[in-house]
Design an enzyme around this catalytic site. Sequence first.
Site, PDB file in Angstrom:
ATOM      1  N   GLY A  32     -19.424 -17.616  -2.946  1.00  0.00           N
ATOM      2  CA  GLY A  32     -18.317 -17.475  -2.003  1.00  0.00           C
ATOM      3  C   GLY A  32     -17.198 -16.651  -2.602  1.00  0.00           C
ATOM      4  O   GLY A  32     -17.130 -16.419  -3.811  1.00  0.00           O
ATOM      5  N   CYS A  33     -16.285 -16.225  -1.747  1.00  0.00           N
ATOM      6  CA  CYS A  33     -15.203 -15.333  -2.181  1.00  0.00           C
ATOM      7  C   CYS A  33     -14.207 -16.042  -3.091  1.00  0.00           C
ATOM      8  O   CYS A  33     -13.927 -15.581  -4.206  1.00  0.00           O
ATOM      9  CB  CYS A  33     -14.512 -14.718  -0.970  1.00  0.00           C
ATOM     10  SG  CYS A  33     -14.036 -15.896   0.322  1.00  0.00           S
ATOM     11  N   TYR A  34     -13.672 -17.172  -2.652  1.00  0.00           N
ATOM     12  CA  TYR A  34     -12.742 -17.910  -3.509  1.00  0.00           C
ATOM     13  C   TYR A  34     -13.392 -18.334  -4.831  1.00  0.00           C
ATOM     14  O   TYR A  34     -12.783 -18.182  -5.903  1.00  0.00           O
ATOM     15  CB  TYR A  34     -12.217 -19.145  -2.777  1.00  0.00           C
ATOM     16  CG  TYR A  34     -11.232 -18.886  -1.661  1.00  0.00           C
ATOM     17  CD1 TYR A  34     -10.046 -18.184  -1.881  1.00  0.00           C
ATOM     18  CD2 TYR A  34     -11.450 -19.385  -0.380  1.00  0.00           C
ATOM     19  CE1 TYR A  34      -9.130 -17.965  -0.860  1.00  0.00           C
ATOM     20  CE2 TYR A  34     -10.541 -19.186   0.650  1.00  0.00           C
ATOM     21  CZ  TYR A  34      -9.377 -18.474   0.409  1.00  0.00           C
ATOM     22  OH  TYR A  34      -8.478 -18.273   1.424  1.00  0.00           O
TER      23      TYR A  34
END
Length: 384
Positions: free
Chosen positions: A180-182
């Site tokens: 995921g991005c975070y």
Amino acid sequence: GAFLAPRAKVGVSWKSRASRMGVSMSGTAEQTAVAILGASGYTGAELVRLLVPHPHVKIQAMTANSQAGQSMGDVFPQFAFMKDLPTLCKHEELTEEDWKAIDMVFCCLPHATTQEIIKTLPEHVRVVDLSADFRLSDVGVYEEWYGEHKAVELQKEAVYGLTEFAREEVGTARLVANPGCYPTAAQLATVPLLEEGLISPEDIIIDAKSGATGAGRAPKQGTLFCEITEGIHAYGVAAHRHAPEIEQGLRAASGKDDLVVNFTPHLMPMARGILESIYVKVSGSAKESGADAASVLREALEQRYADEAFVHVLPEGSSPQTRHVRGSNHCLISVFNDRVPGRAIIVSVIDNVVKGASGQAIQNMNVMCGYPEETGLTNLPMFP
């Protein structure tokens, strides 16, 4: 077209397909035919933007069920001049013959829909999944946050693909779970420091801010212009699904199975970008250095990423900005001493659609296929 045949009927594994293509585990395929499932979203469009100039990739098929029959230029006008892209189709319209011509799949489908699709794919096809469906290795944790896991057996072979930390595993995997991005920005900034015992696994605070593309392209009230412009708000407070993914990586790095992070994301009035301010307690030699703790942390990160193409540690006093990675696969990290004794502040920025999604997916594909890791990803950040 007919529905896909079950994998068992295809009768060829990805390893034997690789052999026919002239690829060994450490070798390189001259050309890889890819399919993008869910091409009508932001990550699908970004994959097209980055893959079209990739010298070793041919986009063989693209699916988008609600836009089936349209061209990619109809859905994203920036591609209107590209006449040789395949027409969007429904997933079930891809026949067994179609799949024989496909080597790699990028799966950009919504969370909780990917598992059942991947179960039907032919054995020879390798997969980079951009959803969250295979990121959490503990099925129980997955079901707590996302609901029923519908491909438990596949989960056992999935490799979590934060490329900088898992090259060897990614290179031999059939199924890679794209992070995921975070979690990407958080882990790149903290995993090396936890592994070396330079920061404490306790009291890690991650204050994260993201552009609206992170919410996807489907219309939602919360991402309407009037809802996000001229303001900022926290969301998923103490309940965001990326928290267990971050904790999974940080627990492995620290050896502390009870590590819990304080993670709060915020939505910013911008399209792209993630900035995370990460507040940590220093330990080990960083704590012993006293007022110079940031220098110890910075040096450790510099050494860890010295040979990396995409992760860069900024010099003392320099603070990274999202605009300085926009459109690129780069991550910028900076470290500061906190005014609170014994603590430091780490700032990490990425483009959430590139390093946080499609760019990292291509980075993983390059490793899987034996291409130089930066192939197709040498775009400089777009500023101004």
